[in-house]
Design a protein around this motif. Structure first.
Motif, PDB file in Angstrom:
ATOM      1  N   SER A  35     -22.466 -39.588   4.670  1.00  0.00           N
ATOM      2  CA  SER A  35     -23.040 -38.327   4.220  1.00  0.00           C
ATOM      3  C   SER A  35     -24.553 -38.379   4.274  1.00  0.00           C
ATOM      4  O   SER A  35     -25.160 -39.453   4.214  1.00  0.00           O
ATOM      5  CB  SER A  35     -22.618 -38.009   2.781  1.00  0.00           C
ATOM      6  OG  SER A  35     -21.214 -37.898   2.654  1.00  0.00           O
ATOM      7  N   TRP A  36     -25.142 -37.203   4.377  1.00  0.00           N
ATOM      8  CA  TRP A  36     -26.571 -37.024   4.167  1.00  0.00           C
ATOM      9  C   TRP A  36     -26.776 -36.172   2.917  1.00  0.00           C
ATOM     10  O   TRP A  36     -26.130 -35.135   2.759  1.00  0.00           O
ATOM     11  CB  TRP A  36     -27.250 -36.349   5.357  1.00  0.00           C
ATOM     12  CG  TRP A  36     -27.400 -37.226   6.552  1.00  0.00           C
ATOM     13  CD1 TRP A  36     -26.574 -37.307   7.624  1.00  0.00           C
ATOM     14  CD2 TRP A  36     -28.469 -38.147   6.800  1.00  0.00           C
ATOM     15  NE1 TRP A  36     -27.044 -38.222   8.534  1.00  0.00           N
ATOM     16  CE2 TRP A  36     -28.209 -38.755   8.055  1.00  0.00           C
ATOM     17  CE3 TRP A  36     -29.611 -38.520   6.094  1.00  0.00           C
ATOM     18  CZ2 TRP A  36     -29.058 -39.711   8.610  1.00  0.00           C
ATOM     19  CZ3 TRP A  36     -30.451 -39.484   6.646  1.00  0.00           C
ATOM     20  CH2 TRP A  36     -30.171 -40.063   7.881  1.00  0.00           C
ATOM     21  N   TYR A  37     -27.655 -36.632   2.044  1.00  0.00           N
ATOM     22  CA  TYR A  37     -28.079 -35.899   0.868  1.00  0.00           C
ATOM     23  C   TYR A  37     -29.568 -35.604   0.982  1.00  0.00           C
ATOM     24  O   TYR A  37     -30.270 -36.225   1.773  1.00  0.00           O
ATOM     25  CB  TYR A  37     -27.824 -36.707  -0.404  1.00  0.00           C
ATOM     26  CG  TYR A  37     -26.384 -36.743  -0.869  1.00  0.00           C
ATOM     27  CD1 TYR A  37     -26.007 -36.104  -2.049  1.00  0.00           C
ATOM     28  CD2 TYR A  37     -25.417 -37.435  -0.158  1.00  0.00           C
ATOM     29  CE1 TYR A  37     -24.698 -36.148  -2.492  1.00  0.00           C
ATOM     30  CE2 TYR A  37     -24.103 -37.478  -0.583  1.00  0.00           C
ATOM     31  CZ  TYR A  37     -23.758 -36.836  -1.762  1.00  0.00           C
ATOM     32  OH  TYR A  37     -22.455 -36.874  -2.198  1.00  0.00           O
ATOM     33  N   GLU A  46     -28.620 -33.100  -3.674  1.00  0.00           N
ATOM     34  CA  GLU A  46     -27.532 -32.269  -3.203  1.00  0.00           C
ATOM     35  C   GLU A  46     -26.981 -32.795  -1.885  1.00  0.00           C
ATOM     36  O   GLU A  46     -27.711 -33.322  -1.047  1.00  0.00           O
ATOM     37  CB  GLU A  46     -27.982 -30.813  -3.031  1.00  0.00           C
ATOM     38  CG  GLU A  46     -29.072 -30.609  -2.000  1.00  0.00           C
ATOM     39  CD  GLU A  46     -29.400 -29.147  -1.756  1.00  0.00           C
ATOM     40  OE1 GLU A  46     -28.554 -28.283  -2.077  1.00  0.00           O
ATOM     41  OE2 GLU A  46     -30.508 -28.874  -1.249  1.00  0.00           O
ATOM     42  N   SER A  47     -25.678 -32.622  -1.709  1.00  0.00           N
ATOM     43  CA  SER A  47     -25.021 -33.016  -0.475  1.00  0.00           C
ATOM     44  C   SER A  47     -25.349 -32.014   0.623  1.00  0.00           C
ATOM     45  O   SER A  47     -25.270 -30.807   0.418  1.00  0.00           O
ATOM     46  CB  SER A  47     -23.509 -33.099  -0.677  1.00  0.00           C
ATOM     47  OG  SER A  47     -22.850 -33.413   0.532  1.00  0.00           O
ATOM     48  N   ALA A  61     -23.196 -28.104   3.727  1.00  0.00           N
ATOM     49  CA  ALA A  61     -23.607 -27.168   2.701  1.00  0.00           C
ATOM     50  C   ALA A  61     -23.856 -25.806   3.338  1.00  0.00           C
ATOM     51  O   ALA A  61     -24.306 -25.712   4.482  1.00  0.00           O
ATOM     52  CB  ALA A  61     -24.874 -27.661   2.005  1.00  0.00           C
ATOM     53  N   ASP A  62     -23.565 -24.739   2.601  1.00  0.00           N
ATOM     54  CA  ASP A  62     -23.745 -23.394   3.134  1.00  0.00           C
ATOM     55  C   ASP A  62     -25.181 -23.154   3.610  1.00  0.00           C
ATOM     56  O   ASP A  62     -25.407 -22.431   4.586  1.00  0.00           O
ATOM     57  CB  ASP A  62     -23.379 -22.349   2.088  1.00  0.00           C
ATOM     58  CG  ASP A  62     -21.884 -22.258   1.841  1.00  0.00           C
ATOM     59  OD1 ASP A  62     -21.495 -21.697   0.801  1.00  0.00           O
ATOM     60  OD2 ASP A  62     -21.104 -22.733   2.687  1.00  0.00           O
ATOM     61  N   VAL A  93     -36.663 -35.323   0.457  1.00  0.00           N
ATOM     62  CA  VAL A  93     -36.314 -36.663   0.899  1.00  0.00           C
ATOM     63  C   VAL A  93     -34.843 -36.649   1.280  1.00  0.00           C
ATOM     64  O   VAL A  93     -33.988 -36.233   0.488  1.00  0.00           O
ATOM     65  CB  VAL A  93     -36.575 -37.715  -0.195  1.00  0.00           C
ATOM     66  CG1 VAL A  93     -36.041 -39.083   0.241  1.00  0.00           C
ATOM     67  CG2 VAL A  93     -38.059 -37.803  -0.507  1.00  0.00           C
ATOM     68  N   TYR A  94     -34.537 -37.089   2.486  1.00  0.00           N
ATOM     69  CA  TYR A  94     -33.166 -37.117   2.975  1.00  0.00           C
ATOM     70  C   TYR A  94     -32.637 -38.543   2.896  1.00  0.00           C
ATOM     71  O   TYR A  94     -33.272 -39.477   3.381  1.00  0.00           O
ATOM     72  CB  TYR A  94     -33.096 -36.591   4.415  1.00  0.00           C
ATOM     73  CG  TYR A  94     -33.206 -35.087   4.487  1.00  0.00           C
ATOM     74  CD1 TYR A  94     -32.098 -34.301   4.805  1.00  0.00           C
ATOM     75  CD2 TYR A  94     -34.412 -34.454   4.210  1.00  0.00           C
ATOM     76  CE1 TYR A  94     -32.190 -32.928   4.846  1.00  0.00           C
ATOM     77  CE2 TYR A  94     -34.509 -33.073   4.243  1.00  0.00           C
ATOM     78  CZ  TYR A  94     -33.392 -32.314   4.564  1.00  0.00           C
ATOM     79  OH  TYR A  94     -33.481 -30.941   4.605  1.00  0.00           O
ATOM     80  N   LEU A  95     -31.463 -38.698   2.277  1.00  0.00           N
ATOM     81  CA  LEU A  95     -30.880 -40.003   2.032  1.00  0.00           C
ATOM     82  C   LEU A  95     -29.523 -40.132   2.697  1.00  0.00           C
ATOM     83  O   LEU A  95     -28.742 -39.179   2.726  1.00  0.00           O
ATOM     84  CB  LEU A  95     -30.722 -40.256   0.534  1.00  0.00           C
ATOM     85  CG  LEU A  95     -31.988 -40.139  -0.314  1.00  0.00           C
ATOM     86  CD1 LEU A  95     -32.030 -38.791  -1.016  1.00  0.00           C
ATOM     87  CD2 LEU A  95     -32.047 -41.261  -1.330  1.00  0.00           C
TER      88      LEU A  95
END
Length: 118
Positions: A35-37, A46-47, A61-62, A93-95
């Motif tokens: 996944s990317w959050y 948030e996912s 996510a929408d 920040v993307y995790l």
């Protein structure tokens, strides 16, 4: 030993594109949902996107549907996130997250900054 190494973040103008990469090692990548959050300062994490172990099932996510694409390479043990038509509200920040369904463990990457600004 488990490790997720992220790269590809940066600063782009609205409407621009980036490709994020997350290189995995030290765990059962082929048995892991990836996944990317994302998380902006002062806001909840948030996912954004998720992909099944073999890559056959994806979800988004929408807020990013039609703009972001998640993919994976089980030979290179890498998951990607293609970000197109970027908006200022995508700044965060993307995790990278791994859910090892064989070992029943979860791992997180360090995060990479994406900034969308004119």
């Amino acid at each position: 030993q488990a490790q997720l190494v992220e790269s590809g973040g940066g600063t782009v103008q609205p409407g621009g594109s980036l490709r994020l990469s997350c290189a995995a090692s030290g765990f059962n990548f082929r048995w892991s949902a990836m996944s990317w959050y994302r998380q902006a300062p002062g806001k909840e994490r948030e996912s954004v996107a998720r992909i099944s172990p073999a890559g056959g099932v994806t979800s988004y996510a929408d807020s990013v549907k039609g703009r972001f694409i998640i993919s994976r390479d089980n030979v290179k043990n890498t998951v990607y996130l293609q970000l197109d038509s970027l908006k200022p509200e995508d700044t965060a920040v993307y995790l990278c997250k791994a859910e090892d369904m064989f070992g029943n463990k979860t791992y997180w990457g360090q995060g990479t900054q994406v900034t969308v600004s004119s």
